[in-house]
Design an enzyme around this catalytic site. Structure first.
Site, PDB file in Angstrom:
ATOM      1  N   GLY A   1       0.769  -1.265  -0.156  1.00 50.38           N
ATOM      2  CA  GLY A   1       0.091   0.062   0.036  1.00 50.38           C
ATOM      3  C   GLY A   1       0.750   1.320  -0.306  1.00 50.38           C
TER       4      GLY A   1
ATOM      5  N   ASN B   1       1.150  -2.927   5.406  1.00 47.58           N
ATOM      6  CA  ASN B   1       0.635  -1.988   5.750  1.00 47.58           C
ATOM      7  C   ASN B   1      -0.788  -1.726   5.152  1.00 47.58           C
ATOM      8  OD1 ASN B   1      -0.038   1.035   6.059  1.00 47.58           O
ATOM      9  ND2 ASN B   1       0.237   1.010   4.048  1.00 47.58           N
TER      10      ASN B   1
ATOM     11  N   LYS C   1      -8.232  -6.702  12.189  1.00 48.41           N
ATOM     12  CA  LYS C   1      -7.240  -6.021  12.702  1.00 48.41           C
ATOM     13  C   LYS C   1      -6.849  -6.684  14.263  1.00 48.41           C
ATOM     14  CE  LYS C   1      -6.190  -2.924   9.880  1.00 48.41           C
ATOM     15  NZ  LYS C   1      -5.019  -3.118   9.026  1.00 48.41           N
TER      16      LYS C   1
ATOM     17  N   TYR D   1     -13.720  -4.827   9.971  1.00 50.79           N
ATOM     18  CA  TYR D   1     -12.364  -4.258  10.117  1.00 50.79           C
ATOM     19  C   TYR D   1     -11.802  -4.537  11.617  1.00 50.79           C
ATOM     20  CZ  TYR D   1      -8.749  -0.352   9.781  1.00 50.79           C
ATOM     21  OH  TYR D   1      -7.800   0.310   9.900  1.00 50.79           O
TER      22      TYR D   1
ATOM     23  N   SER E   1      -4.851  -1.427  14.219  1.00 51.64           N
ATOM     24  CA  SER E   1      -5.583  -0.580  14.330  1.00 51.64           C
ATOM     25  C   SER E   1      -6.129  -0.443  15.802  1.00 51.64           C
ATOM     26  CB  SER E   1      -6.634  -0.184  13.490  1.00 51.64           C
ATOM     27  OG  SER E   1      -7.594   0.726  13.935  1.00 51.64           O
TER      28      SER E   1
HETATM   29  N1  LIG Z   1      -5.782   6.301   8.643  1.00 58.98           N
HETATM   30  C1  LIG Z   1      -6.192   5.786   9.772  1.00 58.98           C
HETATM   31  O1  LIG Z   1      -6.609   6.658  10.740  1.00 58.98           O
HETATM   32  C2  LIG Z   1      -5.794   4.433  10.184  1.00 58.98           C
HETATM   33  C3  LIG Z   1      -5.731   4.224  11.706  1.00 58.98           C
HETATM   34  C4  LIG Z   1      -5.553   2.886  11.997  1.00 58.98           C
HETATM   35  C5  LIG Z   1      -5.203   1.996  11.295  1.00 58.98           C
HETATM   36  N2  LIG Z   1      -4.843   2.426   9.837  1.00 58.98           N
HETATM   37  C6  LIG Z   1      -4.384   1.494   8.997  1.00 58.98           C
HETATM   38  O2  LIG Z   1      -3.321   2.012   8.237  1.00 58.98           O
HETATM   39  C7  LIG Z   1      -3.161   1.293   7.039  1.00 58.98           C
HETATM   40  C8  LIG Z   1      -3.008   2.307   6.013  1.00 58.98           C
HETATM   41  O3  LIG Z   1      -4.019   3.105   5.932  1.00 58.98           O
HETATM   42  P1  LIG Z   1      -4.102   4.671   5.072  1.00 58.98           P
HETATM   43  O4  LIG Z   1      -5.041   5.508   6.370  1.00 58.98           O
HETATM   44  O5  LIG Z   1      -2.796   5.062   4.623  1.00 58.98           O
HETATM   45  O6  LIG Z   1      -5.139   4.118   4.247  1.00 58.98           O
HETATM   46  P2  LIG Z   1      -5.472   4.271   2.780  1.00 58.98           P
HETATM   47  O7  LIG Z   1      -6.783   4.105   2.358  1.00 58.98           O
HETATM   48  O8  LIG Z   1      -4.982   5.945   2.154  1.00 58.98           O
HETATM   49  O9  LIG Z   1      -4.502   3.561   2.050  1.00 58.98           O
HETATM   50  C9  LIG Z   1      -4.664   2.036   2.067  1.00 58.98           C
HETATM   51  C10 LIG Z   1      -3.576   1.446   1.044  1.00 58.98           C
HETATM   52  O10 LIG Z   1      -4.317   0.107   1.124  1.00 58.98           O
HETATM   53  C11 LIG Z   1      -4.230  -0.179  -0.506  1.00 58.98           C
HETATM   54  N3  LIG Z   1      -4.919  -1.441  -0.722  1.00 58.98           N
HETATM   55  C12 LIG Z   1      -6.379  -1.584  -0.099  1.00 58.98           C
HETATM   56  N4  LIG Z   1      -6.937  -2.500  -0.524  1.00 58.98           N
HETATM   57  C13 LIG Z   1      -6.016  -3.323  -1.342  1.00 58.98           C
HETATM   58  C14 LIG Z   1      -5.933  -4.371  -1.988  1.00 58.98           C
HETATM   59  N5  LIG Z   1      -7.008  -5.316  -2.144  1.00 58.98           N
HETATM   60  N6  LIG Z   1      -5.012  -4.666  -2.871  1.00 58.98           N
HETATM   61  C15 LIG Z   1      -4.036  -4.198  -2.730  1.00 58.98           C
HETATM   62  N7  LIG Z   1      -3.734  -2.732  -2.166  1.00 58.98           N
HETATM   63  C16 LIG Z   1      -4.909  -2.392  -1.522  1.00 58.98           C
HETATM   64  C17 LIG Z   1      -4.712   0.684  -0.836  1.00 58.98           C
HETATM   65  O11 LIG Z   1      -4.509   0.996  -2.191  1.00 58.98           O
HETATM   66  C18 LIG Z   1      -3.717   2.069  -0.367  1.00 58.98           C
HETATM   67  O12 LIG Z   1      -2.549   1.898  -0.726  1.00 58.98           O
HETATM   68  C19 LIG Z   1      -4.209   0.308   6.844  1.00 58.98           C
HETATM   69  O13 LIG Z   1      -4.098  -0.915   7.225  1.00 58.98           O
HETATM   70  C20 LIG Z   1      -5.220   0.857   7.901  1.00 58.98           C
HETATM   71  O14 LIG Z   1      -6.210   0.000   8.263  1.00 58.98           O
HETATM   72  C21 LIG Z   1      -5.172   3.521   9.431  1.00 58.98           C
END
Ligand SMILES: NC(=O)c1ccc[n+]([C@@H]2O[C@H](COP(=O)([O-])OP(=O)(O)OC[C@H]3O[C@@H](n4cnc5c(N)ncnc54)[C@H](O)[C@@H]3O)[C@@H](O)[C@H]2O)c1
Length: 264
Positions: A30, A107, A176, A172, A159
């Site tokens: 990602g 990620n 997680k 979700y 998360s």
């Molecule tokens: N943003 C937040 O507040 C937050 C909080 C807790 C956890 N997270 C976790 O952090 C990580 C990154 O999140 P983010 O906020 O950058 O989200 P985002 O949506 O901006 O990015 C998610 C990434 O995962 C990739 N992805 C999703 N499904 C996919 C698939 N089927 N195949 C290939 N790639 C795939 C997307 O293309 C993207 O690059 C995730 O695991 C998310 O659950 C985020």
């Protein structure tokens, strides 16, 4: 490059006898945006060769250009993570390309929110597949090359939803929470091989994933968080940088919460 090209590329060995890369190699999924992009930048800056995995080739190529122009080394690998076997094969390709694998950062993740009574089994499976099944497949594929090098760092992004649960996120939060159990198990199974496994649990981080939450929730979050702000992707990347470092060699099986104090 589209998925078809990526599949064809996978069936062609990159090198029969790979030369071993001198720098440490880190895989980040990602990496095309959000937290993954910040992690890729940070690890490249720390001196890792970063193999960036995503399903969007164009966005990934842009990230590669940015990192290259700031002196970092990367490669681009297209993979749809709902296909766990394809992800495992991608990791094998990366190992073949560089002759080593040191760090794996799982990620990438997705949400498909809804209250449980309205959530279909398909919506549950879709999220579990990407957020947990593929993480299991990736860790398994990475373990063998790391064991060979007798050094490895597995870092899984979970998360705070996986620690506390969250209304509207049964799928979700379950995925997680599963990542936490998986990470602790890997720490126990592979510790004697020099591999550490840790998870990072971000709170509210400003990315595309949280953009859709709206102004009201945003203001509420900022009032609840002791540090009075949304987290930035770089806050999570800094935690990854630490866990990937030599200095974190005695830290394993832990969940590092990066949430501005929200759940403390
Ligand atoms: N943003 C937040 O507040 C937050 C909080 C807790 C956890 N997270 C976790 O952090 C990580 C990154 O999140 P983010 O906020 O950058 O989200 P985002 O949506 O901006 O990015 C998610 C990434 O995962 C990739 N992805 C999703 N499904 C996919 C698939 N089927 N195949 C290939 N790639 C795939 C997307 O293309 C993207 O690059 C995730 O695991 C998310 O659950 C985020």
């Amino acid at each position: 490059m589209d998925l078809q090209d990526a599949k064809q590329k996978r069936s062609t060995p990159i090198s029969q006898e790979p030369n071993k890369c001198v720098a440490r190699v880190a895989i980040v999924t990602g990496a095309n945006r959000g937290i993954g992009k910040a992690i890729a930048f940070r690890l490249a800056n720390d001196g890792f060769v970063v193999a960036m995995v995503a399903r969007n080739g164009d966005a990934l190529a842009e990230v590669q250009n940015e990192i290259t122009s700031s002196g970092g080394q990367t490669s681009v690998h297209i993979c749809e993570l709902s296909d766990s076997e394809a992800y495992a094969a991608t990791i094998e390709d990366i190992f073949e390309q560089y002759g080593r694998l040191d760090v794996l950062v799982n990620n990438a993740g997705m949400t498909k929110d809804g209250l449980m009574l309205r959530m279909s089994l398909d919506d549950f499976d879709t999220v579990m597949n990407v957020n947990l099944r593929s993480v299991f497949a990736g860790c398994k594929a990475a373990a063998r090359p790391m064991m060979r090098g007798r050094w490895g760092r597995i870092i899984n992004i979970t998360s705070i939803s996986g620690l506390s649960g969250n209304a509207g996120q049964a799928n979700y939060a379950s995925s997680k929470a599963g990542v936490v159990g998986l990470t602790k198990t890997i720490a126990k199974e592979f510790g004697s091989k020099g591999i550490t496994a840790n998870a990072i649990a971000p709170g509210y981080i400003e990315t595309d994933m949280t953009d859709s939450l709206g102004e009201e929730i945003r203001n509420g979050v900022e009032k609840m968080v002791p540090l009075r702000r949304y987290g930035q992707s770089e806050d999570v990347a800094a935690a990854v940088s630490y866990l990937a470092s030599e200095g974190a060699g005695y830290v394993t099986g832990q969940v590092l919460v990066v949430d501005g104090g929200l759940t403390c």
